[in-house]
Motif scaffolding. Sequence first.
Motif, PDB file in Angstrom:
ATOM      1  N   HIS A  76      -3.299  52.756  81.734  1.00  0.00           N
ATOM      2  CA  HIS A  76      -2.397  52.493  82.873  1.00  0.00           C
ATOM      3  C   HIS A  76      -1.092  51.846  82.412  1.00  0.00           C
ATOM      4  N   HIS A 136      -9.609  51.141  78.238  1.00  0.00           N
ATOM      5  CA  HIS A 136      -9.617  50.879  79.680  1.00  0.00           C
ATOM      6  C   HIS A 136     -10.622  49.789  80.037  1.00  0.00           C
ATOM      7  N   VAL A 137     -10.354  49.129  81.155  1.00  0.00           N
ATOM      8  CA  VAL A 137     -11.322  48.221  81.767  1.00  0.00           C
ATOM      9  C   VAL A 137     -11.481  48.787  83.156  1.00  0.00           C
ATOM     10  N   ASP A 138     -12.584  49.450  83.439  1.00  0.00           N
ATOM     11  CA  ASP A 138     -12.581  50.185  84.693  1.00  0.00           C
ATOM     12  C   ASP A 138     -13.327  49.515  85.830  1.00  0.00           C
TER      13      ASP A 138
HETATM   14 ZN    ZN Z   1      -8.655  52.707  83.763  1.00  0.00          ZN
END
Ligand code: ZN
Length: 330
Positions: free
Chosen positions: A119, A222-224
């Motif tokens: 992002h 990512h940290v989702d």
């Molecule tokens: Zn993400």
Amino acid sequence: MISLTMRFIKIIFFIYVFLISTNLLSQSNTYNTSIPNKGEGLNAFLIRNNLNPTEHKAEFIELNKKNLGKKNSLRKDVAYNLPNTEKWIEEPLFGKDRSKFKLDSNILKGTVFHLVSGHGGPDPGALGKYGDKTLAEDEYAYDITLRLAKRLMENGAKVNMIIQDENDGIRDESFLKMSDDETCMGATIPLDQMKRLKQRTEAVNKLYAQNKPAYQRCVVIHVDSRSTGKSIDVFFYHAPKSKSGKKAAEEIRSVFNTKYNKHQPSRGYSGVVKDRNLYVLRKTIPTAVFVELGNIRNFSDQQRFILQDNRQALANWMYEGLLNDFKKHK
Ligand SMILES: [Zn+2]
């Protein structure tokens, strides 16, 4: 009279403080010294002190010019300053306090890593709530990516930070302030998802072509979030049919398994390696691993991210996995 004396004392005091401070500063520039053997020439002296004459002669002469004889001959009984061979690297993206750091090893010399923090720019990614604080995925992913970048560079790798934030270095606070000024290597990040993914993928592929035939890996971090808010394992995705991607993902997972078993044996951790048909994996030319570090909406997963020690640990483990991957599969 009294005021004159006071002024005098003040001046002496300031001179004293000045001397102390300059002395302290100069301590970072202290050199090891060595005394030449009888009749020893400059080249032989440098070699005996593990210094390559081609690389270090000029600096040696500069450091010791007052104590050298004719044609830079060495004098008897003089302790000569030896140039420092420590290598320092500079990366302003790591922030003021960490932008200058020492090269620890050359174990990854010749390798190139393209790190893509998830992002960024107008898209903060998943948002989690922690008390009255909002945790933005892109900020935490970015901090961990920077920490990984630093570890790789400290060990001789060349790193391309694909997503960059000029004013957020590595941060130690728990709650990372949201910002939307991240760029894709200087270029504005578009909001449209397809354009955004295309932009970063093209950036990686361009750099890949420039660095061929070096060993290269791309890591997307990512940290989702999951709608359920449950704690999730760490996911390591690779492109469908990518053998090298699968191996890289498995090496990283294996480090995570070992560390989790050591630190949280009760948790029954299982990292998951899977192929996944994601745009960035499919379109990236170098071998790529996409890491999902946890659920930003889950309280226990949040502990992975809000403590800087934990962010550092995640970066260290990814580093170890990537190093193992390099050692085994280069
Ligand atoms: Zn993400």
